[in-house]
Motif scaffolding. Structure first.
Motif, mmCIF file in Angstrom:
data_model
loop_
_atom_site.group_PDB
_atom_site.id
_atom_site.type_symbol
_atom_site.label_atom_id
_atom_site.label_comp_id
_atom_site.label_asym_id
_atom_site.label_seq_id
_atom_site.Cartn_x
_atom_site.Cartn_y
_atom_site.Cartn_z
ATOM 1 N N THR A 124 0.797 -1.225 0.000
ATOM 2 C CA THR A 124 0.000 0.000 0.000
ATOM 3 C C THR A 124 0.830 1.276 0.000
ATOM 4 O O THR A 124 0.450 2.260 -0.610
ATOM 5 C CB THR A 124 -0.949 0.038 1.216
ATOM 6 O OG1 THR A 124 -0.176 -0.074 2.409
ATOM 7 C CG2 THR A 124 -1.954 -1.077 1.152
ATOM 8 N N GLY A 125 1.961 1.287 0.702
ATOM 9 C CA GLY A 125 2.707 2.531 0.810
ATOM 10 C C GLY A 125 4.129 2.463 0.311
ATOM 11 O O GLY A 125 4.921 3.366 0.580
ATOM 12 N N LYS A 164 5.482 2.745 -2.702
ATOM 13 C CA LYS A 164 5.904 3.769 -3.662
ATOM 14 C C LYS A 164 5.977 5.148 -3.014
ATOM 15 O O LYS A 164 6.823 5.963 -3.370
ATOM 16 C CB LYS A 164 4.934 3.814 -4.843
ATOM 17 C CG LYS A 164 5.095 2.657 -5.784
ATOM 18 C CD LYS A 164 4.204 2.831 -7.000
ATOM 19 C CE LYS A 164 4.385 1.675 -7.954
ATOM 20 N NZ LYS A 164 3.524 1.805 -9.133
ATOM 21 N N ALA A 165 5.108 5.414 -2.073
ATOM 22 C CA ALA A 165 5.037 6.751 -1.485
ATOM 23 C C ALA A 165 6.170 7.009 -0.496
ATOM 24 O O ALA A 165 6.784 8.079 -0.524
ATOM 25 C CB ALA A 165 3.688 6.950 -0.801
ATOM 26 N N ILE A 166 6.442 6.053 0.386
ATOM 27 C CA ILE A 166 7.440 6.298 1.436
ATOM 28 C C ILE A 166 8.637 5.363 1.360
ATOM 29 O O ILE A 166 9.526 5.448 2.193
ATOM 30 C CB ILE A 166 6.795 6.212 2.835
ATOM 31 C CG1 ILE A 166 6.208 4.831 3.095
ATOM 32 C CG2 ILE A 166 5.765 7.295 3.024
ATOM 33 C CD1 ILE A 166 5.691 4.644 4.510
ATOM 34 N N ASN A 204 9.882 1.127 0.287
ATOM 35 C CA ASN A 204 9.515 -0.212 0.727
ATOM 36 C C ASN A 204 10.017 -0.534 2.128
ATOM 37 O O ASN A 204 9.320 -1.188 2.895
ATOM 38 C CB ASN A 204 10.045 -1.256 -0.260
ATOM 39 C CG ASN A 204 9.176 -1.366 -1.487
ATOM 40 O OD1 ASN A 204 7.989 -1.106 -1.443
ATOM 41 N ND2 ASN A 204 9.783 -1.744 -2.597
ATOM 42 N N ALA A 223 7.869 1.358 4.752
ATOM 43 C CA ALA A 223 6.512 0.824 4.733
ATOM 44 C C ALA A 223 6.465 -0.561 5.360
ATOM 45 O O ALA A 223 5.534 -0.885 6.109
ATOM 46 C CB ALA A 223 5.988 0.772 3.302
#
Length: 67
Positions: free
Chosen positions: A30-31, A33-35, A37, A40
């Motif tokens: 879920t996260g 790409k944003a924060i 691997n 996350a």
């Protein structure tokens, strides 16, 4: 098979470990790409057992009452 304290402790330990692994995988999905691997996965493995442990404890209590 009877639910003893040893079996309950083993089930709780295995459940917490698997919910941590599942939380890490879910966090990366879920996260990732944003924060990133790694972050996350670390956050998921921390927050995964929070919900998993309570469900495992409730399930063990119900098993103890049934058996």
């Amino acid at each position: 098979m009877e639910l003893t304290a040893g079996v309950a402790a083993l089930a709780l330990l295995i459940g917490i470990m698997t919910s941590g692994i599942g939380g890490a995988i879910g966090g990366m999905a879920t996260g990732g790409k944003a924060i990133g691997n790694q972050l996350a996965a670390m956050m998921g493995s921390f927050y995964g057992p929070v919900g998993g442990a309570s469900g495992i404890v409730v399930g063990l209590i119900l098993l103890a009452l049934i058996g």
